[in-house]
Structure formats: structure tokens, C-alpha cells
Design a protein around this motif. Sequence first.
Motif, PDB file in Angstrom:
ATOM      1  N   GLU A 100      42.147  42.756  43.755  1.00  0.00           N
ATOM      2  CA  GLU A 100      42.048  41.224  43.845  1.00  0.00           C
ATOM      3  C   GLU A 100      42.994  40.837  43.858  1.00  0.00           C
ATOM      4  O   GLU A 100      43.461  40.489  45.810  1.00  0.00           O
TER       5      GLU A 100
ATOM      6  N   TYR B 291      46.644  30.083  28.537  1.00  0.00           N
ATOM      7  CA  TYR B 291      47.580  30.613  27.933  1.00  0.00           C
ATOM      8  C   TYR B 291      48.479  29.581  27.947  1.00  0.00           C
ATOM      9  O   TYR B 291      49.079  29.282  26.613  1.00  0.00           O
TER      10      TYR B 291
ATOM     11  N   THR C  13      38.523  31.752  39.903  1.00  0.00           N
ATOM     12  CA  THR C  13      38.478  30.900  40.961  1.00  0.00           C
ATOM     13  C   THR C  13      38.428  31.275  41.741  1.00  0.00           C
ATOM     14  O   THR C  13      38.569  32.838  41.683  1.00  0.00           O
ATOM     15  N   GLU C  14      38.619  30.700  42.687  1.00  0.00           N
ATOM     16  CA  GLU C  14      38.130  31.517  44.630  1.00  0.00           C
ATOM     17  C   GLU C  14      39.444  32.063  44.799  1.00  0.00           C
ATOM     18  O   GLU C  14      40.523  31.834  44.066  1.00  0.00           O
ATOM     19  N   THR C  15      39.536  32.771  45.405  1.00  0.00           N
ATOM     20  CA  THR C  15      40.418  33.854  46.150  1.00  0.00           C
ATOM     21  C   THR C  15      41.688  33.259  47.384  1.00  0.00           C
ATOM     22  O   THR C  15      40.175  33.108  48.100  1.00  0.00           O
TER      23      THR C  15
ATOM     24  N   LYS D 261      47.988  32.106  45.405  1.00  0.00           N
ATOM     25  CA  LYS D 261      47.034  32.963  44.473  1.00  0.00           C
ATOM     26  C   LYS D 261      46.616  32.825  43.710  1.00  0.00           C
ATOM     27  O   LYS D 261      47.632  32.982  42.458  1.00  0.00           O
ATOM     28  N   PRO D 262      45.385  32.275  42.420  1.00  0.00           N
ATOM     29  CA  PRO D 262      45.255  32.480  40.827  1.00  0.00           C
ATOM     30  C   PRO D 262      44.972  33.468  40.932  1.00  0.00           C
ATOM     31  O   PRO D 262      44.230  34.547  40.890  1.00  0.00           O
ATOM     32  N   THR D 263      46.004  33.341  39.739  1.00  0.00           N
ATOM     33  CA  THR D 263      46.248  34.538  38.736  1.00  0.00           C
ATOM     34  C   THR D 263      45.959  34.873  36.636  1.00  0.00           C
ATOM     35  O   THR D 263      45.536  33.629  36.589  1.00  0.00           O
ATOM     36  N   ILE D 264      45.665  35.615  36.576  1.00  0.00           N
ATOM     37  CA  ILE D 264      45.630  35.557  34.937  1.00  0.00           C
ATOM     38  C   ILE D 264      47.465  35.982  34.832  1.00  0.00           C
ATOM     39  O   ILE D 264      47.494  37.047  34.768  1.00  0.00           O
ATOM     40  N   VAL D 265      47.429  34.966  33.921  1.00  0.00           N
ATOM     41  CA  VAL D 265      49.247  35.317  33.629  1.00  0.00           C
ATOM     42  C   VAL D 265      49.242  35.433  31.941  1.00  0.00           C
ATOM     43  O   VAL D 265      50.706  36.050  31.916  1.00  0.00           O
ATOM     44  N   ASN D 266      48.354  35.649  31.422  1.00  0.00           N
ATOM     45  CA  ASN D 266      49.028  35.511  29.799  1.00  0.00           C
ATOM     46  C   ASN D 266      48.895  36.977  29.913  1.00  0.00           C
ATOM     47  O   ASN D 266      48.833  37.904  30.008  1.00  0.00           O
TER      48      ASN D 266
ATOM     49  N   THR E  42      39.741  33.296  25.697  1.00  0.00           N
ATOM     50  CA  THR E  42      39.503  33.669  26.874  1.00  0.00           C
ATOM     51  C   THR E  42      38.209  34.882  27.449  1.00  0.00           C
ATOM     52  O   THR E  42      37.702  35.754  26.165  1.00  0.00           O
TER      53      THR E  42
ATOM     54  N   THR F  44      45.943  25.855  37.915  1.00  0.00           N
ATOM     55  CA  THR F  44      46.592  26.406  39.046  1.00  0.00           C
ATOM     56  C   THR F  44      46.634  27.967  39.181  1.00  0.00           C
ATOM     57  O   THR F  44      46.105  28.341  40.551  1.00  0.00           O
ATOM     58  N   HIS F  45      46.218  28.392  37.735  1.00  0.00           N
ATOM     59  CA  HIS F  45      45.517  29.844  37.527  1.00  0.00           C
ATOM     60  C   HIS F  45      44.839  30.195  36.698  1.00  0.00           C
ATOM     61  O   HIS F  45      43.677  29.139  36.556  1.00  0.00           O
ATOM     62  N   LYS F  46      43.931  31.178  36.980  1.00  0.00           N
ATOM     63  CA  LYS F  46      43.090  31.291  35.903  1.00  0.00           C
ATOM     64  C   LYS F  46      42.994  31.021  34.869  1.00  0.00           C
ATOM     65  O   LYS F  46      42.038  30.895  33.535  1.00  0.00           O
ATOM     66  N   ASP F  47      44.661  31.013  34.093  1.00  0.00           N
ATOM     67  CA  ASP F  47      44.144  30.396  32.671  1.00  0.00           C
ATOM     68  C   ASP F  47      45.765  29.351  32.416  1.00  0.00           C
ATOM     69  O   ASP F  47      46.390  29.084  31.360  1.00  0.00           O
ATOM     70  N   VAL F  48      45.672  29.218  33.077  1.00  0.00           N
ATOM     71  CA  VAL F  48      47.049  27.954  33.443  1.00  0.00           C
ATOM     72  C   VAL F  48      46.690  26.448  33.871  1.00  0.00           C
ATOM     73  O   VAL F  48      46.027  26.023  35.263  1.00  0.00           O
TER      74      VAL F  48
ATOM     75  N   ASP G 170      49.802  38.916  27.170  1.00  0.00           N
ATOM     76  CA  ASP G 170      49.079  39.500  26.394  1.00  0.00           C
ATOM     77  C   ASP G 170      47.917  40.629  27.448  1.00  0.00           C
ATOM     78  O   ASP G 170      47.453  42.067  27.097  1.00  0.00           O
ATOM     79  N   PHE G 171      47.286  39.640  28.397  1.00  0.00           N
ATOM     80  CA  PHE G 171      45.647  40.275  29.517  1.00  0.00           C
ATOM     81  C   PHE G 171      46.727  41.672  29.535  1.00  0.00           C
ATOM     82  O   PHE G 171      46.303  43.139  29.414  1.00  0.00           O
TER      83      PHE G 171
ATOM     84  N   SER H  99      37.783  36.607  36.300  1.00  0.00           N
ATOM     85  CA  SER H  99      38.124  35.522  37.489  1.00  0.00           C
ATOM     86  C   SER H  99      36.398  34.389  36.902  1.00  0.00           C
ATOM     87  O   SER H  99      35.380  34.641  38.121  1.00  0.00           O
TER      88      SER H  99
ATOM     89  N   TRP I  55      43.342  40.407  48.515  1.00  0.00           N
ATOM     90  CA  TRP I  55      44.468  38.658  49.030  1.00  0.00           C
ATOM     91  C   TRP I  55      45.506  39.231  50.214  1.00  0.00           C
ATOM     92  O   TRP I  55      45.734  38.751  50.926  1.00  0.00           O
TER      93      TRP I  55
ATOM     94  N   PHE J 256      39.041  36.413  30.853  1.00  0.00           N
ATOM     95  CA  PHE J 256      39.245  36.807  31.893  1.00  0.00           C
ATOM     96  C   PHE J 256      38.265  37.514  32.789  1.00  0.00           C
ATOM     97  O   PHE J 256      38.676  38.732  33.210  1.00  0.00           O
TER      98      PHE J 256
ATOM     99  N   ALA K 273      50.823  32.469  21.186  1.00  0.00           N
ATOM    100  CA  ALA K 273      50.767  32.517  22.409  1.00  0.00           C
ATOM    101  C   ALA K 273      49.973  33.438  22.689  1.00  0.00           C
ATOM    102  O   ALA K 273      50.051  33.989  23.913  1.00  0.00           O
ATOM    103  N   ARG K 274      48.815  33.206  22.186  1.00  0.00           N
ATOM    104  CA  ARG K 274      47.701  33.892  22.576  1.00  0.00           C
ATOM    105  C   ARG K 274      46.522  32.382  23.129  1.00  0.00           C
ATOM    106  O   ARG K 274      46.736  31.804  22.967  1.00  0.00           O
ATOM    107  N   PRO K 275      45.314  33.192  24.241  1.00  0.00           N
ATOM    108  CA  PRO K 275      44.663  31.623  24.843  1.00  0.00           C
ATOM    109  C   PRO K 275      44.066  30.949  23.853  1.00  0.00           C
ATOM    110  O   PRO K 275      43.600  31.662  23.246  1.00  0.00           O
TER     111      PRO K 275
END
Lengths: 446, 120
Positions: A434, B75, B115-117, A411-416, B109, B32-36, A418-419, B113, A438, B111, B104-106
Motif C-alpha cells: 500500500e 493503538y 481507511t482510504e489511501t 498517508k494512514p498506516t498501522i502504527v502499532n 486489532t 489519523t491512522h489505521k489504529d490511531v 507489535d504489528f 485497512s 502511494w 489489522f 501497549a497492545r491495541p
Amino acid sequence: MRAHVRLLGLIGWLALPGIVASGSGCGLLYKHAHTERRFTLYSNRSETYLKHVASKVERIYEGLGAVFKVPRERLGHPTILLEGVDTDVVDFHYSPDILGCYIPFLNLISIESTAAPRESETTDPVLLHEIAHHFISTQWPAATSECWLNEGLAAALETSLFDADGFEFPLLNPELGQVARHCARGKEPLLRLPDLLDMSWSQFHDREHRERNYALAWALVYYLLDRHLPADMPLGEKIDALYRLDRGEIAGLEPKWIQFLRSFDLNGALLTYARDTGSATRRTARWAIEKLGQLRSGEDLRLLEELAELLDSPDFQVRVQAHVAFLRRLDQATHSYVLEHEVVHKGVARVKRALRDSNESRSVSLTIVDAAGECRRTQADWVPCLVDLLDSTDGEVRAAAASALSRMSAKPTIVNPDFWREGTPNARGAEIAEWRAWLSTLNDQG
Amino acid sequence: MRSIVMVILTALMAFVAGCRGAPLYSIRVEETHKDVLRVAVAVDRPLSIHEYHRIAEDELRFVLKGARRYEVPVYEVRFEYFAPVEGTVAAERVAAYIWRPDDARPVHTTFQSNTETVPP
């Protein structure tokens, strides 16, 4: 003319060791040098890494020095070459033929460190192994022509454990132990002990049989030190006795040695170390627990039962190590029936409790969360706990949980991080919602 | 004179023979992820660490440029290198490299969403 060329070539060859051995020669070939009282290190890696390794080398010379009792002046001032470069690229194909070597006549140690991350301890066994060769060949020069002794003893000492406060010598080499036991229980006839004792350097290091020879040499040295010589004898004296044991007498021990190899309970030996968490053996206990989580074994249930008992250890570091080892063992269990066993269920429940326990220390939580993120087969057990941790009051735990979830779930997520540490509660709440949606979709699908 | 020319020619031939061509590769970028971002690099053979690093450096500019254009927060960019397994049509992962911005900051950003879940 030809005579001159030959003469120049001869002078060149004679001068080469001197140039290599001298600091100035290595200084020409390597970017950085670091000199300590006992040795000089050369490397193309960063000065920070050089200092990190230098402190370890210094500690190893102190620790092995206390066992071997070789006068410092006899050890000379070795040159240590740390090969490799600093890089963040992980090369899965990288498999060097030689990880390290010690050349006595140059008093030179070469260590291959390309695969070692900057602050890791992955070079420790190689450093210990090669520095052990330095001590062995200085104390007992005949060992350089007896490969079983030189390599077997270095392999027993390479698992030594140390930190700023102390040194421990388990002598057990689990990886070589597995190979030796496999040789002893295999269909092929085992190498005869007299043949192992008489092996020349080239026979011992023969590419096809090298691994077997290292394993059997370790198994022989371990048998002699741990089973044959008196248990109350200090290690330094045992090593001295090993040098002087009559080789014919050692060859005569073959039936007992083979019996030892065939019945050797490697997991049992590690479990004995793991349970002994007293202050004098705490490093060995933690190391043994780590190995119990890593080694391939057909005894998953036995190991999980034993590891489950250590999950409640009052020793904070043993507890952390036991949780990590339990998770790893569980994830690589060969037979699925293991996962249905009651003791394993209780262990899983205990790990879940630890994950959700807000009173558990932060470093324990972070380590368990990180280990859970590596689980693939048992992820269904951990994902709901990790989703709950996204809502933790501790920002570091929230960030670690998000990182673990990103590694184990599609499942895509925010990895950062800092968030998860500093993001607004509303934004984080939306992301958590979310995840929960899921999860419920998954549950609905059964 | 002739011997000097012969020496130079021999050296040149040895150099050419010893050289391997620049690595051939193709890339595929996935979110692959929302910020990767994951960059799968198919190389024609296993390469040296320096070559893996150089490919990552070369491609990173384009990857980040594309991410900015589509307002994808970045990120982390994960490079994974795949080389053919000898004697088969399959490819295996031979190397990996993770890039993160220095601070180490995007890079950007939102933040949000984007992408589809999709359950696995």
C-alpha cells in the motif's frame, strides 16, 4: 490583644524558616523524601523520579566539589525541593517565571520540574545552576551581593556535562551567548560594564532586562575565565582569581570585552568543541554537535558542511549525534539554496546510505530513523528510505520506520509496533504494498 | 454571633469569587491512522494539567466505546487541546496528551485497512 497577635505573628514568621528548612516541615508538605549523605530531596513526584534526580544531584556535588574544593561540612545538608507532578500531559503554555532558586540562609534549593519528563535530562542545567550557587555563596559569601558574578558563574557552570565516569566544563552557554552577541551588535547602546558590576539584586532581576543581564553576566564571566585568565590555570584557581580580581580592573576591560562580544564566533566555538572527540572531551563534543543541530543560525551551509564531515566519524556516538544534527539543521535551513549545494547533497546521500545500511548498528539506525520522523520540509528525501525499512529483517527497525512515517506523512498506516515486530509477513507485505503504491502515485503526480 | 455570620459570608463570597467555572469544551474525533485516533479538544481557555488530564479521562471512555462499535483498532489516542488566541478568532494548540493501553497492545486489532489511501 493586638500585642499578643503581633507576638504570635512574629513567632510564626521566625518559626517558618525553621519548619521549612527542617525535614519534618517539608515532610508535611511533600509526599516523598529521599535522603542522601549530602542532601535531602522532597517531591510530590514519584519515588522513581526522586531516585533518578538524587543520583544526578549526588554526581553534581561530587563534580563541582572537585572544582571548588569547599570542605563538605561547610556546605551543610541542603534541602532540595523538586516542584511539579508526574504527568504525561504536555502543556505548551507552561512557562514558569523561575526555574529554580537557592536560598542561602535556609540552605534550600527549589527546582521547578513540571516540564521535565520522567527520565529526561532537561532539569540538569537547572540543578547544575542552583548547586553552583550553593558552592559559590559558600566559598565566597560576598558573591550573593554581586549578581554579575553569582549569576554569570552559575550560568557558565550550568552547561557542565557529566556521567558516571566524568565531568566536563565547557563554560560556553550557547543560548546566553546568542543573546549577549545580539545585545553587543544591536542598535541600542550596550549596558556599561561598571553599571553591570554595580547592579543590585532588584536591578539585575528586573523583568524587562533580566534576560539581557543574565546574558551579559555570563559573557563577562566567560570572557574573564576563558580569555583573560591564563589558559593553563585549573578551573578552581580561575574561579578563585575571579573572586579576587580588582573590580576597577574588570571595569577597565570594557573595550576588550565589547570587542570580544562583537566578534564572538559562537558557531566556530561549538565546531571546535565538536571536532575534538578525544576521550577527555567526548561529552563536550557530543553536546556541541547536538547544539549545532538545534540553535537558530544564519550559517546553515557552514554548519551542514562541517556536520557532513562528522557523519563518517569512527566514534559511534559522535556519528549518531552528527546524523541527528545534520537532519535537524537541514530541516530548519533558512534558505532553500542551501539544499542544492553539492556538499549538502553528499551529506543527504550519506544519511540515506546509513538508513539503508543493514550493517549499521541497530541503535544508530533507530536514532536516525526517529530523527527523520521529525523532518517536515525535507520529508520527500526520507519517506522512500523509511518505506524500504518497513521490510527490514529487524522488527525494531520496522516498528521505528512505521512510527516515523506516521509522524511525517499524511498517508494512514498501522502504527502499532507489535504489528511491525510480530505481525504475519503477509499482513505486513500488504501494508508495505500500500505504501509503495502511494509512493508511485506521488511520483506519477511529479 | 453577627460577626461569625459576617466571617462565614465573607469566606463564602471570597470562595465564589475565586472559583472559575468548569471548563467548557467541545471535541472532534478523527482517525489519523489505521489504529490511531486524534481527539481535538477546543477549550474555552488554557487549563491546568489536571484539567487536561480529567477531560482526557472523561472522553476516553466514549472514544473507545465508539471505536469498538465501528471495529476500529486502537493503538493510541492522541488528545490535542486548542484554546482561543486572545484578541483573534484563531486557536492555538496549548497542550497534548497521548494515551495508550497499559499493555501497549491495541484494544481491538483487525489489522485490516479501513481507511482510504489519499496522497497529501
